[in-house]
Write a protein that holds these residues in place. Structure first.
Motif, short mmCIF file in Angstrom:
data_model
loop_
_atom_site.label_atom_id
_atom_site.label_comp_id
_atom_site.label_asym_id
_atom_site.label_seq_id
_atom_site.Cartn_x
_atom_site.Cartn_y
_atom_site.Cartn_z
N ILE A 145 -7.81 1.83 -2.98
CA ILE A 145 -6.83 1.17 -3.85
C ILE A 145 -7.57 0.13 -4.71
O ILE A 145 -8.31 -0.71 -4.18
N ARG A 163 -4.43 4.28 -6.43
CA ARG A 163 -5.27 4.81 -5.36
C ARG A 163 -6.12 5.92 -5.98
O ARG A 163 -5.60 6.92 -6.47
N GLU A 207 0.82 -1.22 0.00
CA GLU A 207 0.00 0.00 0.00
C GLU A 207 0.85 1.26 0.00
O GLU A 207 0.46 2.29 -0.55
#
Ligand code: FES
Ligand code: FE
Length: 439
Positions: free
Chosen positions: A83, A77, A54
């Motif tokens: 995401i 994102r 992430e």
């Protein structure tokens, strides 16, 4: 996609004889083009596959583009902070809509005819729209979105709409080790910018086996061991630690504190000047997690294999390795380093140095590993020896790190999936799981 419940070609590949304590793999598994093609359909088209972390898409509009399971995808994102993983292929005529490996974008413009997509995947712009008939609706031409999910910051995707497991269910006992890795920061972990892209002229599974193989450490990495000894530091013992099968093909090796302490990140080999800062952090961890878990987080080394093609090696530094097949006899390797987001700059430099000098493709260890898996692949050209042996430790209740339990766990899942079995565990297999609950 139809999965045929039969072997793709020929005789059994994995010979798992628990009575005779024999575990053999037919070397066709590393060389056969038909098996390599079947792996793409039966394993890479079905499993949850690692895409990225992430932290690689930290803010709205961040994206990375990479291949996963042989397919080009974009992890982005969106402006809403979510995401998503999209097919990197234009819904119009197929061109890559994203040609940069990473960046920041409010929208993606396909270079072929300039169709434009928002970072949430919606088609928002079509040049000369009056060329289309009244039935043309932009809503029908958004980017194809894959099913994705994340666990402790690690983002995975599956291309199988019928994949029965949630990501957490799929990860099974591997979540315990991802927790130990992600808990190393009080504010979250991040991928250090920049990846190392390399490869080997060998089957991808050889590198999966190698990455959880501690048996070879002192034999193959003699230069490194000698170097460490010359500095007065002690590399991991030949014996000790334990290997685990974590269910559904995942496995780990863990070196206990006594053996690992000189190498663990928290007491860096070359960094006595930073020891007080590291020990202060370790003391806070005792408050957060209690003494036993804090020591496990901060003082053990571990190698985690997540089936099919993700390795996380948490020793000296942390590396995330994605190992992709390129046909039967070649693989592509992507390596990045993972670190606490708020890391002290001096410690970060030490980490990067450790990462490069040991785990990096030009470090002390990885060139040895690349050379030896290529050597195995060449050795298979002489077909006089049909099977490789992976039976070490089959007779033990708690196999050591120098045993081959994690590799057997990998191969058992490989065999089940190549049969078209979705990986439900038989009772004998459960017995070797040592308490990990795969559901
Ligand atoms: Fe993408 Fe035509 S292929 S706009
Ligand atoms: Fe090695």
């Amino acid at each position: 996609m139809t999965i045929q419940p039969r072997r793709p070609v020929g005789d059994p590949v994995v010979l798992d004889d628990r009575e005779r304590l024999s575990f053999r793999v037919d070397r066709r598994a590393y060389t056969d083009d038909d098996l390599a093609a079947a792996e793409m359909a039966r394993i890479f088209d079905r499993c949850w596959l690692y895409v990225g972390h992430e932290s690689e898409v930290p803010v709205a509009g961040s994206y990375v583009a990479r291949d996963v399971g042989g397919r080009p995808v974009v992890m982005a994102r969106g402006s809403d902070g979510v995401i998503r993983v999209f097919a990197n292929s234009c819904p119009h005529r197929g061109a890559l809509i994203c040609t940069q490996p990473a960046g920041q974008a409010r929208s993606f413009r396909c270079p072929y005819h300039d169709w434009t997509f928002s970072n949430r995947g919606d088609l928002v712009g079509v040049p000369i729209p009056d060329g289309y008939g009244p039935g043309f609706r932009k809503a029908d031409f958004g980017l194809a979105q894959h099913r994705s999910d994340s666990y402790r910051g690690f983002v995975f995707v599956t291309f199988d709409p019928r994949q029965p497991r949630s990501l957490t269910g799929y990860l099974a006992g591997a979540t315990e080790y991802l927790d130990l890795i992600d808990d190393q920061s009080e504010v979250g972990m991040e991928v250090i910018q920049g990846a190392q892209l390399h490869g080997a002229r060998a089957n991808w599974k050889l590198m999966m086996e190698n990455s959880v193989d501690i048996y070879h450490f002192r034999a193959l990495h003699k230069r490194y061991v000698g170097y460490m000894e010359s500095l007065g530091s002690v590399p991991p013992r030949r014996r000790g630690g334990f290997g685990r099968a974590l269910g559904l093909g995942h496995g780990a090796n863990e070196l206990p504190p006594a053996a690992a302490r000189p190498l663990a990140y928290w007491t860096p080999m070359f960094g006595e000047s930073v020891r007080p800062r590291i020990e202060a952090t370790a003391a806070r961890f005792v408050d957060r997690f209690g003494a036993a878990r804090a020591e496990r987080i901060t003082h053990t080394n571990r190698a985690l294999l997540i089936f099919p093609n993700l390795m996380i090696i948490d020793a000296i530094a942390i590396t995330i390795r994605k190992i992709d097949p390129v046909g039967a006899g070649q693989m592509a390797i992507t390596s990045v380093a993972l670190a606490p987001r708020d890391e002290d700059p001096e410690i970060r430099e030490l980490r990067k140095s450790h990462y490069l000098t040991f785990l990096g493709p030009a470090g002390f260890a990885t060139p040895d590993d690349i050379e030896i898996v290529e050597s195995c692949q060449r050795g298979y050209l002489n077909r006089a020896v049909r099977y490789s042996d992976l039976s070490r430790g089959m007779d033990k209740e708690v196999p050591e790190t120098t045993d081959e339990l994690p590799a057997r766990e990998f191969w058992r899942q490989w065999d089940r999936l190549m049969h078209g079995d979705d990986g439900h565990l038989d009772l004998a297999h459960r017995a070797e799981l040592q308490g990990a609950d795969p559901r």
